[in-house]
Design a protein around this motif. Structure first.
Motif, short mmCIF file in Angstrom:
data_model
loop_
_atom_site.label_atom_id
_atom_site.label_comp_id
_atom_site.label_asym_id
_atom_site.label_seq_id
_atom_site.Cartn_x
_atom_site.Cartn_y
_atom_site.Cartn_z
N SER A 124 -15.01 10.49 5.85
CA SER A 124 -15.52 9.21 4.95
C SER A 124 -15.01 7.95 5.85
O SER A 124 -14.07 7.83 6.73
CB SER A 124 -14.10 9.08 3.72
OG SER A 124 -12.78 9.09 4.66
N ARG A 153 -6.77 11.22 12.63
CA ARG A 153 -7.95 10.23 12.03
C ARG A 153 -7.87 9.42 12.48
O ARG A 153 -6.46 8.25 12.42
CB ARG A 153 -8.18 10.76 10.36
CG ARG A 153 -9.58 10.36 10.62
CD ARG A 153 -10.13 10.94 8.93
NE ARG A 153 -9.13 11.03 8.21
CZ ARG A 153 -9.46 11.03 6.22
NH1 ARG A 153 -10.53 10.70 6.60
NH2 ARG A 153 -8.73 11.21 5.79
N ASP A 154 -8.75 8.65 13.40
CA ASP A 154 -8.43 6.88 13.69
C ASP A 154 -9.31 6.81 13.80
O ASP A 154 -9.76 7.11 15.48
CB ASP A 154 -6.59 7.72 15.42
CG ASP A 154 -6.79 6.21 15.23
OD1 ASP A 154 -7.37 5.21 15.57
OD2 ASP A 154 -5.48 5.75 15.98
N THR A 169 -3.98 13.66 8.84
CA THR A 169 -4.44 14.84 7.82
C THR A 169 -4.44 16.05 8.71
O THR A 169 -4.81 16.70 9.03
CB THR A 169 -5.97 14.21 8.30
OG1 THR A 169 -6.65 12.74 8.55
CG2 THR A 169 -7.00 14.74 7.21
N PHE A 189 -4.32 8.26 10.82
CA PHE A 189 -3.95 8.71 9.78
C PHE A 189 -3.49 10.42 10.66
O PHE A 189 -4.42 10.90 10.69
CB PHE A 189 -5.23 8.72 8.31
CG PHE A 189 -4.56 7.53 8.02
CD1 PHE A 189 -4.46 7.41 6.83
CD2 PHE A 189 -5.99 6.57 7.76
CE1 PHE A 189 -4.25 5.96 6.38
CE2 PHE A 189 -5.77 5.33 8.22
CZ PHE A 189 -5.14 5.05 6.78
N ASP A 199 -14.29 4.55 5.34
CA ASP A 199 -13.92 3.74 4.53
C ASP A 199 -12.00 3.61 4.69
O ASP A 199 -11.44 3.50 3.95
CB ASP A 199 -13.83 3.14 2.61
CG ASP A 199 -13.57 4.53 1.40
OD1 ASP A 199 -13.59 6.00 2.59
OD2 ASP A 199 -13.04 4.56 1.14
N ILE A 200 -11.83 3.76 6.13
CA ILE A 200 -10.39 4.33 6.26
C ILE A 200 -10.37 3.76 7.14
O ILE A 200 -11.08 3.39 8.43
CB ILE A 200 -9.34 5.26 6.26
CG1 ILE A 200 -10.42 6.32 7.60
CG2 ILE A 200 -9.70 6.47 4.96
CD1 ILE A 200 -9.39 7.49 8.22
N LYS A 201 -8.65 2.66 7.32
CA LYS A 201 -8.74 1.86 8.66
C LYS A 201 -7.30 2.75 8.96
O LYS A 201 -6.27 2.19 8.48
CB LYS A 201 -8.77 0.36 8.00
CG LYS A 201 -8.65 -0.63 8.81
CD LYS A 201 -9.04 -2.08 8.85
CE LYS A 201 -7.80 -2.38 7.59
NZ LYS A 201 -8.16 -4.01 6.92
N ASP A 240 1.14 -1.62 -0.45
CA ASP A 240 0.18 0.00 -0.02
C ASP A 240 0.98 0.89 0.16
O ASP A 240 1.78 0.80 0.09
CB ASP A 240 -0.86 -0.30 1.47
CG ASP A 240 -2.13 -0.95 1.00
OD1 ASP A 240 -2.47 -1.44 0.14
OD2 ASP A 240 -2.12 -1.59 2.56
#
Lengths: 266, 356
Positions: free
Chosen positions: A208, A173-174, A217, A215, A210-212, A96
């Motif tokens: 959003s 973002r977590d 940001t 991050f 669909d994040i895992k 990734d």
């Protein structure tokens, strides 16, 4: 032509099957002291696995095997440069992409004031937001101020009146730790004559789902036109009800901020 | 799909010729999972992702926490699935037996040969207890939360994760999800002492997730205790005196497992990529230096005099996504490795065979 078309479909099916049965490489490590820099940021990309190469871009594009191959530490001088890196190797699926955006010093800030952060995530108080430290994705890092109040007010005092056009807010973002982006961010400038903060602009954030993972940001908000001021207020609104798709649905989220920078016309 | 099958079905001349210009993408070149060799130096293994032949409907698992091998050569797996807390396999992955419905927080599994008989010690996170059983699950002894220490007010503060048994039968319990103490009992379960605990000195622990008795240096047996959040093992003597820290920067090590001269440990995840299925397996030699990382970064190179280059331990991390969250390793009597995983889609353990 029909036959060839059939062949392509067939081959791509084989490819998918084969790919699922192979392991993927993990992403490379991006090593740097801070995403904030004054003149230059130095970045090491690290991946100790034989027969693999790191490829990277600095223009925002997703790295392919044709992208620049990493051989020595990167030097970044341009504000908001995003490094995207990915590992390729002959035996495994490409990794990734990992990325980090490097942020240059803005207008000099004399002092900052904030809403009281949660005692568990209080860093070194308001000055944490202007200390040039951050860009970490570890929740426990003392570079973060963590809030669970309805709104977070940050007031920035500049040394003198300057043209102000853009603000950058370092956010985390977590979702696993219930840390979301704010629902809304409003920007104000202090009006000396009227003696109050005048609303300049506000921005709504979409979460959003669909994040895992965790991050960093950094979010840039730009005014339509610059304004002269020496006192700026930024108001962040917490997600008061976590959406239904999340395990914490209905509960209040967290906001994590590590740095705020302001810029004039650039 | 096996790679060999793929080669067979696509080895037509025309197809081969078409493939190159149309698809530069090298999909067909990737190694099939079961062809992959992981690890470094003299500790390299071929991975077998299809070891367990268990029927999911009949023998379900939740988290696969720990594994041991008994004197009959059977492989025992501990899971917190209360339909069968213990699954018993042969080395080929065939289920031989199962037992246990009363361990909702089954976490630690240690086997001890007590005067010729195999006995088990189960740590249960949910019950806040350590339970000693026969090999087929009959309860022999239950250790409740250690009031005698004076550091626990109630059972909930005590969340034991692992036990280790010394040759004299003393029981060491690591309270890895509670207060991080190691509590020492005699073989009858009578409290002797406690040590470790949370704090700021080198002798303190943070997430004391595992413990083992290290007999590799016969003259100086010691305890090896996991301090997982600190990415380290800490060495104590058998009376709980702190000796040294083995720094494993970047590696969230689970319990230490000793076989022969080597120490093996599942690494739950890489510190650099937390809660993102970034685990691997690490192997240390008898000097406690990393010699191999399975699916992890290449260990530091030795200089010709046998010393490691650089005083600093280089950070370790996952490089190949072969594992998700490894939670324990077992090395069997034939040097095969088994990896049990936490929170990994209720998957069965993975077997790895040594490459010589």
């Amino acid at each position: 032509m029909k036959n060839i078309h059939f062949l392509i479909v067939f081959l791509s099916n084989v490819a998918v099957l084969s790919a699922q049965d192979a392991f993927q490489l993990a992403p490379p490590l991006l090593k740097y002291p801070s995403v904030f820099f004054t003149k230059e940021a130095k970045i090491d990309l690290v991946f100790a696995e034989p027969n693999t190469q790191i490829h990277y871009t600095l223009n925002g594009e997703e790295p392919t095997e044709n992208a620049q191959r990493y051989t020595h530490p990167l030097s970044i001088t341009k504000n908001f440069t995003t490094v995207k890196a990915r590992v390729f190797g002959k035996n495994y699926l490409p990794s990734d992409v990992v990325q980090a955006t490097f942020i240059k010093e803005g207008l000099p800030i004399k002092s900052a004031e904030t809403t009281l952060p949660n005692p568990k995530y209080k860093g070194s108080g308001a000055k944490t937001l202007i200390d040039n430290e951050g860009g970490k994705t570890t929740v426990s890092s003392p570079t973060w101020l963590g809030f669970q109040t309805d709104t977070v007010d940050v007031i920035l005092n500049l040394h003198k009146k300057e043209k102000f056009k853009k603000v950058l807010i370092g956010l985390l973002r977590d979702y696993g730790s219930w840390i979301f982006l704010p629902e809304k961010i409003a920007i104000y400038a202090f009006d000396d004559k009227k003696n109050y903060f005048q609303l300049l602009d506000n921005q709504i954030f979409n979460q959003s789902k669909d994040i895992k993972g965790s991050f960093y940001t950094p979010s840039v908000l730009s005014l339509k036109k610059s304004i002269k001021t020496d006192k700026i207020k930024i108001q962040l609104h917490v997600v008061k009800q976590i959406p239904d798709w999340h395990v914490g649905k209905g509960n209040r989220s967290w906001i994590f901020i590590d740095e705020i920078k302001v810029y004039g016309d650039e | 799909m096996q790679r060999k099958d793929f080669i067979k079905t696509t080895s037509f001349g025309l197809l081969g010729a078409m493939l190159t210009p149309l698809h530069r993408s090298p999909y067909g070149q990737y190694l099939a999972k079961n062809e992959v060799i992981l690890g470094h130096n003299n500790k390299r293994y071929k991975i077998n992702t299809r070891w367990s032949q268990a029927d999911v409907a009949r023998y379900p698992v939740n988290n696969c926490h720990e594994m041991v091998q008994d004197k009959k050569g059977r492989i025992l797996l501990l899971t917190d699935e209360t339909r069968n807390n213990v699954l018993i396999y042969d080395k080929n992955g065939k289920i031989l037996d199962s037992w246990g419905k009363e361990y909702p927080g089954a976490h630690g599994l240690t086997l001890f040969n007590e005067n010729g008989e195999d006995v088990l010690f189960i740590c249960d996170n949910t019950r806040h207890q350590v339970i000693k059983t026969t090999i087929d699950g009959r309860v022999l002894m239950t250790l409740d939360y250690p009031k005698e220490t004076g550091v626990y007010a109630k059972a909930e503060e005590y969340v034991p994760t692992e036990t280790a048994i010394a040759p004299n039968g003393d029981i060491y319990v690591a309270d890895g999800y509670g207060k991080d103490y190691v509590i020492q009992y005699n073989h009858k379960g009578e409290y002797i002492r406690h040590f470790g605990g949370k704090g700021d000195t080198a002798a303190h622990l943070s997430n004391a997730h595992g413990v083992c008795v290290d007999m590799r240096d016969k003259a100086n047996p010691c305890l090896m205790v996991t301090s997982r959040v600190q990415n380290a093992f800490k060495k104590y003597d058998l009376e709980g005196k702190y000796l040294e820290t083995i720094d494993l920067k970047g590696a969230w090590v689970c319990r230490p497992v000793i076989k022969g001269d080597y120490l093996y440990a599942a690494v739950l995840q890489s510190n650099s990529r937390q809660w993102a299925q970034s685990g691997f397996v690490t192997i240390l030699d008898k000097n406690n230096k990393v010699v191999s990382n399975l699916a992890g970064s290449t260990p530091l190179q030795r200089s010709p005099d046998g010393q490691y280059s650089g005083a600093q331990v280089e950070e370790m991390y996952q490089t190949i996504k072969a594992f998700q969250y490894p939670h324990d390793v077992l090395i069997d009597d034939e040097e095969n490795m088994y990896v049990a995983q936490w929170n990994s889609g209720k998957t069965y353990p993975i077997k790895l065979e040594p490459v010589v």
